[in-house]
Design a protein around this motif. Structure first.
Motif, short mmCIF file in Angstrom:
data_model
loop_
_atom_site.label_atom_id
_atom_site.label_comp_id
_atom_site.label_asym_id
_atom_site.label_seq_id
_atom_site.Cartn_x
_atom_site.Cartn_y
_atom_site.Cartn_z
N SER A 197 9.95 -1.79 9.16
CA SER A 197 8.75 -1.87 9.98
C SER A 197 8.53 -0.54 10.67
CB SER A 197 8.88 -3.00 11.02
OG SER A 197 10.03 -2.82 11.82
N LYS A 216 2.36 8.05 9.24
CA LYS A 216 2.01 6.82 9.96
C LYS A 216 2.76 6.74 11.29
CE LYS A 216 0.74 3.96 5.98
NZ LYS A 216 1.10 2.76 5.17
N GLU A 259 3.52 -2.08 11.45
CA GLU A 259 3.33 -2.10 10.00
C GLU A 259 4.65 -2.42 9.32
OE1 GLU A 259 1.22 0.95 8.00
OE2 GLU A 259 0.07 1.55 9.77
#
Length: 332
Positions: free
Chosen positions: A98, A16, A33
């Motif tokens: 995060s 990611k 995220e």
């Protein structure tokens, strides 16, 4: 705070992050995220941001590993401030994190009981297989009995003492090539195998004394990572580096080495331990230090590429499949 029982999927987090950073490089805005879970806090270090503000960096592990940042305005920063005051050992932690173009950022963190650190460790190598490969590489190098004797008594491979055990199980690096259990022995073995594979093409390496010196040097060049690190974590006197610690270790065996060869041989060997990092440390002053630096650097880079190729961190775009290496995207 709700108890968390889910182990972090570090491989997925790394994928990611790469995707977010790739989009950021293309000017595409990606929402931040967030997530939480349990992982091994492998190491950490205090530092500063580019603007001079305090921050913490380090590594989380669960089979795979991920680098993290901690900003000084977060609850996590206070946790690391308290951790800095005590002797640190890798430990299981719960993290609230995060993901953004800055990578993995830990916002909150706490220790978690009931987890064995081995749960999170990636055992890339079987220690017994690598140990056999090490001895086979020495046999294939055609070194003399004197050279074999030096390697055995400096690494203590004929005994079950702590030096031998650490040499077999220590990490090769803090954060890059073979930074895993048994990585040190694996890296050492691969360096010897690279040398074995190329020496036939170069007449100056055919001399038995040169061959002895090169193989001993390659076998011992990183020996004192067993004191510089413990399970891949830097120790109290790591600021001396494994190069200085390696010379200190070698000095204990000076008389035996001089008896088998001579004093010049001992100091040529010492030059390799002290100077094999080349431009990243003290520049080589002997041809042997230069050659070991070249082989050492080649092996480290090849292993880093191999690890990237075997990982699931490749990205895809209109130009094809790529891996990110040394800050650049390379097609594969």
């Amino acid at each position: 705070m709700t108890e968390v029982t889910t182990l972090l999927n570090i491989a997925e987090i790394n994928k990611k992050i790469l995707e977010i950073q790739k989009n950021s490089d293309l000017g595409i805005s990606v929402p931040e995220e967030r997530g939480e879970g349990i992982a091994l806090l492998k190491n950490f270090a205090n530092g500063t941001t580019s603007s001079g503000k305090p921050k913490v960096t380090g590594t989380l592990a669960n089979i795979d590993e991920a680098k993290f940042n901690v900003w000084n305005n977060s609850a996590a920063y206070d946790f690391f401030a308290s951790l800095s005051a005590v002797e640190f050992h890798p430990t299981a932690v719960w993290v609230y994190y995060s993901l953004s173009k800055y990578g993995l950022v830990i916002n909150n963190i706490m220790t978690v009981e009931g987890y064995d650190t081995e749960t999170f460790v990636y055992h890339k190598y079987n220690v017994f297989d690598v140990e056999n490969d090490f001895f086979n590489a020495l046999d294939e190098s055609l070194i003399t009995g004197n050279a074999n004797a030096i390697i055995h008594f400096v690494t203590h491979t004929d005994s079950d003492d702590p030096v031998s055990e650490r040499f077999e199980k220590e990490y090769a690096a803090y954060s890059h090539h073979d930074n895993c259990a048994t990585g040190l022995l694996a890296h050492t073995t691969k360096c010897i195998r690279i040398y074995n594979g190329i020496k036939a093409a170069y007449p100056f390496l055919q001399n038995p004394l040169t061959n002895d010196l090169m193989v001993i040097s390659l076998a011992l060049h990183d020996i004192d990572k067993i004191y510089e690190m413990h399970d891949g974590v830097y120790q109290k006197y790591s600021f001396i580096t494994h190069r200085g610690l390696g010379f200190e270790h070698l000095l204990k065996h000076k008389d035996a080495i001089v008896e088998l060869y001579d004093e010049e041989f001992f100091y040529m060997l010492a030059s390799v331990l002290l100077q094999h990092h080349g431009e990243y440390g003290e520049n080589p002053r002997t041809i042997y230090a230069l050659l070991v630096h070249m082989i050492d650097d080649m092996e480290a880079q090849l292993t880093s590429i191999d690890e990237l190729m075997l990982s699931e961190t490749a990205t895809n775009d209109s130009a094809g499949l790529k891996i990110k290496y040394n800050g650049s995207y390379l097609n594969i």
